[in-house]
Design a protein around this motif. Structure first.
Motif, PDB file in Angstrom:
ATOM      1  N   GLY A 139     -20.411 -31.504 -20.376  1.00 54.52           N
ATOM      2  CA  GLY A 139     -21.447 -31.887 -19.423  1.00 54.52           C
ATOM      3  C   GLY A 139     -20.960 -32.080 -18.001  1.00 54.52           C
ATOM      4  N   ARG A 140     -19.669 -31.966 -17.767  1.00 58.57           N
ATOM      5  CA  ARG A 140     -19.109 -32.130 -16.415  1.00 58.57           C
ATOM      6  C   ARG A 140     -18.972 -30.760 -15.771  1.00 58.57           C
ATOM      7  NH1 ARG A 140     -13.931 -31.875 -14.505  1.00 58.57           N
ATOM      8  NH2 ARG A 140     -13.129 -31.755 -16.653  1.00 58.57           N
ATOM      9  N   ARG A 141     -19.537 -30.593 -14.599  1.00 60.87           N
ATOM     10  CA  ARG A 141     -19.515 -29.302 -13.918  1.00 60.87           C
ATOM     11  C   ARG A 141     -18.108 -28.940 -13.464  1.00 60.87           C
ATOM     12  NH1 ARG A 141     -24.163 -27.028 -13.403  1.00 60.87           N
ATOM     13  NH2 ARG A 141     -26.054 -28.284 -13.494  1.00 60.87           N
ATOM     14  N   ILE A 142     -17.767 -27.673 -13.665  1.00 59.90           N
ATOM     15  CA  ILE A 142     -16.508 -27.160 -13.136  1.00 59.90           C
ATOM     16  C   ILE A 142     -16.808 -25.860 -12.390  1.00 59.90           C
ATOM     17  CG2 ILE A 142     -15.062 -28.220 -14.907  1.00 59.90           C
ATOM     18  CD1 ILE A 142     -14.925 -25.465 -16.279  1.00 59.90           C
ATOM     19  N   TRP A 143     -16.245 -25.724 -11.201  1.00 55.23           N
ATOM     20  CA  TRP A 143     -16.336 -24.478 -10.447  1.00 55.23           C
ATOM     21  C   TRP A 143     -14.955 -23.831 -10.491  1.00 55.23           C
ATOM     22  CZ3 TRP A 143     -19.649 -28.408  -9.427  1.00 55.23           C
ATOM     23  CH2 TRP A 143     -20.993 -28.058  -9.237  1.00 55.23           C
ATOM     24  N   LEU A 144     -14.906 -22.672 -11.103  1.00 58.06           N
ATOM     25  CA  LEU A 144     -13.621 -22.005 -11.310  1.00 58.06           C
ATOM     26  C   LEU A 144     -13.219 -21.228 -10.062  1.00 58.06           C
ATOM     27  CD1 LEU A 144     -14.199 -20.697 -14.942  1.00 58.06           C
ATOM     28  CD2 LEU A 144     -12.933 -22.736 -14.218  1.00 58.06           C
ATOM     29  N   VAL A 145     -12.071 -21.591  -9.508  1.00 56.50           N
ATOM     30  CA  VAL A 145     -11.482 -20.884  -8.374  1.00 56.50           C
ATOM     31  C   VAL A 145     -10.128 -20.380  -8.863  1.00 56.50           C
ATOM     32  CG1 VAL A 145     -10.880 -21.002  -5.940  1.00 56.50           C
ATOM     33  CG2 VAL A 145     -12.614 -22.549  -6.858  1.00 56.50           C
ATOM     34  N   SER A 146     -10.086 -19.093  -9.180  1.00 53.22           N
ATOM     35  CA  SER A 146      -8.984 -18.589  -9.990  1.00 53.22           C
ATOM     36  C   SER A 146      -8.156 -17.549  -9.255  1.00 53.22           C
ATOM     37  CB  SER A 146      -9.567 -17.965 -11.275  1.00 53.22           C
ATOM     38  OG  SER A 146      -8.552 -17.410 -12.067  1.00 53.22           O
ATOM     39  N   GLY A 147      -6.873 -17.519  -9.587  1.00 50.91           N
ATOM     40  CA  GLY A 147      -5.980 -16.478  -9.101  1.00 50.91           C
ATOM     41  C   GLY A 147      -5.315 -15.786 -10.278  1.00 50.91           C
ATOM     42  N   THR A 148      -4.909 -14.547 -10.071  1.00 45.36           N
ATOM     43  CA  THR A 148      -4.361 -13.734 -11.157  1.00 45.36           C
ATOM     44  C   THR A 148      -2.834 -13.752 -11.154  1.00 45.36           C
ATOM     45  OG1 THR A 148      -6.259 -12.244 -11.134  1.00 45.36           O
ATOM     46  CG2 THR A 148      -4.232 -11.398 -12.096  1.00 45.36           C
ATOM     47  N   ILE A 149      -2.265 -13.974 -12.327  1.00 41.50           N
ATOM     48  CA  ILE A 149      -0.824 -13.819 -12.541  1.00 41.50           C
ATOM     49  C   ILE A 149      -0.652 -13.001 -13.813  1.00 41.50           C
ATOM     50  CG2 ILE A 149       1.382 -14.951 -12.986  1.00 41.50           C
ATOM     51  CD1 ILE A 149       0.320 -17.408 -11.524  1.00 41.50           C
ATOM     52  N   HIS A 150       0.062 -11.889 -13.721  1.00 44.80           N
ATOM     53  CA  HIS A 150       0.312 -11.044 -14.883  1.00 44.80           C
ATOM     54  C   HIS A 150       1.631 -11.473 -15.511  1.00 44.80           C
ATOM     55  CE1 HIS A 150      -2.130  -7.952 -12.395  1.00 44.80           C
ATOM     56  NE2 HIS A 150      -2.922  -8.661 -13.169  1.00 44.80           N
ATOM     57  N   ALA A 181       0.041 -21.175  -6.974  1.00 44.55           N
ATOM     58  CA  ALA A 181      -1.415 -21.025  -7.046  1.00 44.55           C
ATOM     59  C   ALA A 181      -2.104 -22.392  -6.968  1.00 44.55           C
ATOM     60  CB  ALA A 181      -1.801 -20.315  -8.339  1.00 44.55           C
ATOM     61  N   LYS A 182      -1.546 -23.367  -7.652  1.00 47.68           N
ATOM     62  CA  LYS A 182      -2.115 -24.720  -7.636  1.00 47.68           C
ATOM     63  C   LYS A 182      -2.031 -25.332  -6.236  1.00 47.68           C
ATOM     64  CE  LYS A 182      -1.734 -29.133 -10.128  1.00 47.68           C
ATOM     65  NZ  LYS A 182      -0.983 -29.830 -11.224  1.00 47.68           N
ATOM     66  N   GLN A 183      -0.896 -25.139  -5.580  1.00 51.83           N
ATOM     67  CA  GLN A 183      -0.734 -25.671  -4.226  1.00 51.83           C
ATOM     68  C   GLN A 183      -1.673 -24.996  -3.230  1.00 51.83           C
ATOM     69  OE1 GLN A 183       3.445 -25.076  -3.613  1.00 51.83           O
ATOM     70  NE2 GLN A 183       4.043 -26.894  -4.777  1.00 51.83           N
ATOM     71  N   ALA A 184      -2.083 -23.767  -3.537  1.00 57.92           N
ATOM     72  CA  ALA A 184      -3.030 -23.052  -2.673  1.00 57.92           C
ATOM     73  C   ALA A 184      -4.464 -23.520  -2.873  1.00 57.92           C
ATOM     74  CB  ALA A 184      -2.941 -21.549  -2.936  1.00 57.92           C
ATOM     75  N   GLY A 185      -4.677 -24.422  -3.831  1.00 61.07           N
ATOM     76  CA  GLY A 185      -6.011 -24.976  -4.047  1.00 61.07           C
ATOM     77  C   GLY A 185      -6.758 -24.380  -5.220  1.00 61.07           C
ATOM     78  N   LEU A 186      -6.116 -23.511  -5.994  1.00 55.52           N
ATOM     79  CA  LEU A 186      -6.786 -22.919  -7.153  1.00 55.52           C
ATOM     80  C   LEU A 186      -6.755 -23.903  -8.318  1.00 55.52           C
ATOM     81  CD1 LEU A 186      -5.322 -19.296  -7.005  1.00 55.52           C
ATOM     82  CD2 LEU A 186      -7.265 -20.265  -5.770  1.00 55.52           C
ATOM     83  N   CYS A 206      -7.472 -22.592 -11.557  1.00 56.44           N
ATOM     84  CA  CYS A 206      -7.544 -21.729 -12.736  1.00 56.44           C
ATOM     85  C   CYS A 206      -6.618 -20.528 -12.540  1.00 56.44           C
ATOM     86  CB  CYS A 206      -8.998 -21.266 -12.930  1.00 56.44           C
ATOM     87  SG  CYS A 206      -9.287 -20.234 -14.370  1.00 56.44           S
ATOM     88  N   ILE A 207      -6.014 -20.072 -13.626  1.00 58.78           N
ATOM     89  CA  ILE A 207      -5.216 -18.848 -13.627  1.00 58.78           C
ATOM     90  C   ILE A 207      -5.894 -17.839 -14.548  1.00 58.78           C
ATOM     91  CG2 ILE A 207      -3.004 -17.783 -14.192  1.00 58.78           C
ATOM     92  CD1 ILE A 207      -2.881 -19.632 -11.775  1.00 58.78           C
ATOM     93  N   GLU A 208      -6.133 -16.654 -14.023  1.00 53.00           N
ATOM     94  CA  GLU A 208      -6.658 -15.551 -14.846  1.00 53.00           C
ATOM     95  C   GLU A 208      -5.508 -14.638 -15.187  1.00 53.00           C
ATOM     96  OE1 GLU A 208      -7.209 -11.538 -15.326  1.00 53.00           O
ATOM     97  OE2 GLU A 208      -7.332 -12.092 -13.207  1.00 53.00           O
ATOM     98  N   THR A 209      -5.409 -14.261 -16.448  1.00 61.67           N
ATOM     99  CA  THR A 209      -4.354 -13.341 -16.851  1.00 61.67           C
ATOM    100  C   THR A 209      -4.885 -12.363 -17.873  1.00 61.67           C
ATOM    101  OG1 THR A 209      -2.016 -13.208 -17.480  1.00 61.67           O
ATOM    102  CG2 THR A 209      -3.393 -14.695 -18.784  1.00 61.67           C
ATOM    103  N   CYS A 210      -4.421 -11.135 -17.793  1.00 63.70           N
ATOM    104  CA  CYS A 210      -4.819 -10.118 -18.766  1.00 63.70           C
ATOM    105  C   CYS A 210      -3.693  -9.917 -19.769  1.00 63.70           C
ATOM    106  CB  CYS A 210      -5.203  -8.808 -18.083  1.00 63.70           C
ATOM    107  SG  CYS A 210      -3.924  -8.120 -17.039  1.00 63.70           S
ATOM    108  N   VAL A 211      -4.072  -9.586 -20.981  1.00 67.24           N
ATOM    109  CA  VAL A 211      -3.109  -9.332 -22.045  1.00 67.24           C
ATOM    110  C   VAL A 211      -2.865  -7.826 -22.096  1.00 67.24           C
ATOM    111  CG1 VAL A 211      -2.577  -9.667 -24.484  1.00 67.24           C
ATOM    112  CG2 VAL A 211      -4.083 -11.293 -23.300  1.00 67.24           C
ATOM    113  N   LEU A 212      -1.632  -7.422 -21.893  1.00 64.36           N
ATOM    114  CA  LEU A 212      -1.290  -6.002 -21.878  1.00 64.36           C
ATOM    115  C   LEU A 212      -0.945  -5.543 -23.290  1.00 64.36           C
ATOM    116  CD1 LEU A 212       0.859  -5.778 -18.626  1.00 64.36           C
ATOM    117  CD2 LEU A 212      -1.549  -5.218 -18.935  1.00 64.36           C
ATOM    118  N   GLU A 232       0.459 -27.548 -16.207  1.00 63.50           N
ATOM    119  CA  GLU A 232       0.245 -27.727 -14.777  1.00 63.50           C
ATOM    120  C   GLU A 232      -1.176 -28.215 -14.459  1.00 63.50           C
ATOM    121  OE1 GLU A 232       2.508 -27.633 -12.442  1.00 63.50           O
ATOM    122  OE2 GLU A 232       4.064 -27.149 -13.911  1.00 63.50           O
ATOM    123  N   GLY A 233      -1.965 -28.473 -15.497  1.00 60.61           N
ATOM    124  CA  GLY A 233      -3.290 -29.054 -15.298  1.00 60.61           C
ATOM    125  C   GLY A 233      -4.349 -28.079 -14.814  1.00 60.61           C
ATOM    126  N   LEU A 234      -4.184 -26.786 -15.118  1.00 57.42           N
ATOM    127  CA  LEU A 234      -5.128 -25.766 -14.671  1.00 57.42           C
ATOM    128  C   LEU A 234      -5.890 -25.182 -15.859  1.00 57.42           C
ATOM    129  CD1 LEU A 234      -2.877 -23.804 -12.129  1.00 57.42           C
ATOM    130  CD2 LEU A 234      -4.381 -25.748 -11.682  1.00 57.42           C
TER     131      LEU A 234
END
Length: 274
Positions: A15-26, A42-47, A49-55, A84-86
């Motif tokens: 029930g708590r709103r989250i706005w995802l601001v994400s950066g990609t790390i492969h 990425a965290k220090q830049a204010g993100l 969330c981390i988005e990552t793709c599985v290769l 890292e709390g993301l």
């Protein structure tokens, strides 16, 4: 355990709103020793969330033989994100985009034939390709299925994406392929929301439509909000420039978006609540 939901404004955790601001790390293309510094940057830049793709081609070079060790240790990378709390957005594919060799698909698929001696047809509901995809997705969920945010361990994975930029506009194959992939993910234990990123070329039952692009975003988000009024408008792939590649013209590599232009585009997204 936490519950993940969404409405027209955002995603919610218990029930708590989250706005995802994400950066990609492969992770599979980054030396393991650099993972934590990249995530912390990425965290220090204010993100948040981390988005990552599985290769797939990094994990299963030969049929049925999987490698989740070293730089391929998907579980360790997702756990590091949690440390890292993301949040984490996971893109298992199987196709993950043209920035990767063969779109992330394993090379053996291009050299194998089906039972009739015909080449395996990729990115469609051809049984040999779907069987291989099912084996791969099962292996991925065995690694990280319990690291979803609504699992008993309450891991960082808050969303997953099925496929990427399947812009074919083919409802028959969309059902045979994309909807079947979504069903596979659910069968193997996906409990968080699933998004697609097809720029409205192909609707996929049971998923949230998301956008891929970097221009005209306010207009695109208004279109998304009109088409799916009960889900948040979301950009899954915001490009910051072209790809570096071998033999780039003049040796300059991909052209990058300026910081000012990128900030302007992000402000447009924030301004309309995307």
């Amino acid at each position: 355990m936490p519950e993940v939901s969404f409405d027209d404004r955002s995603f919610l955790v218990d029930g708590r709103r989250i706005w995802l601001v994400s950066g990609t790390i492969h992770y599979a293309r980054t030396p393991r020793g650099l993972w934590r510094s990249r995530v912390r940057a990425a965290k220090q830049a204010g993100l948040n969330c981390i988005e990552t793709c599985v290769l797939w081609n990094a994990h299963e070079r030969e049929p049925g033989t999987f490698d989740f060790t070293g730089d391929n240790d998907l579980r360790a990378f997702v756990q590091l994100i949690a440390d890292e709390g993301l949040y984490c957005v996971l893109r298992p594919g199987p196709f993950v985009g043209d920035a990767f060799d063969f779109g992330g698909l394993p090379a053996y698929l291009s050299s194998n034939d089906d039972d009739s001696g015909q080449p395996i047809r990729l990115r469609e509901g051809h049984p040999p390709f779907m069987e291989a995809s099912d084996r791969y997705l099962r292996a991925v969920f065995e690694q990280v299925g319990d690291l979803q945010i609504n699992a008993p361990e309450a891991g960082p994975i808050v969303l997953m994406q099925v496929e990427h930029q399947w812009n074919c506009g083919n409802p028959e194959q969309g059902q045979a392929y994309l909807e079947r992939l979504t069903s596979m993910m659910r069968q193997h234990g996906c409990t968080v929301p699933i998004v697609n990123c097809n720029n409205l070329w192909q609707a996929v039952d049971g998923t949230i439509d998301a956008w891929s692009g970097s221009s005209d975003l306010p207009a695109m988000m208004r279109q998304l909000a009109h088409i799916q009024p009960k889900a948040p408008a979301m950009v899954m792939a915001l490009g910051t420039g072209g790809y570096d590649c071998w033999a780039s013209q003049g040796g300059q590599g991909g052209q990058q978006v300026s910081a000012a232009t990128l900030a302007y585009r992000l402000a447009g997204l924030i301004g309309i609540g995307a």
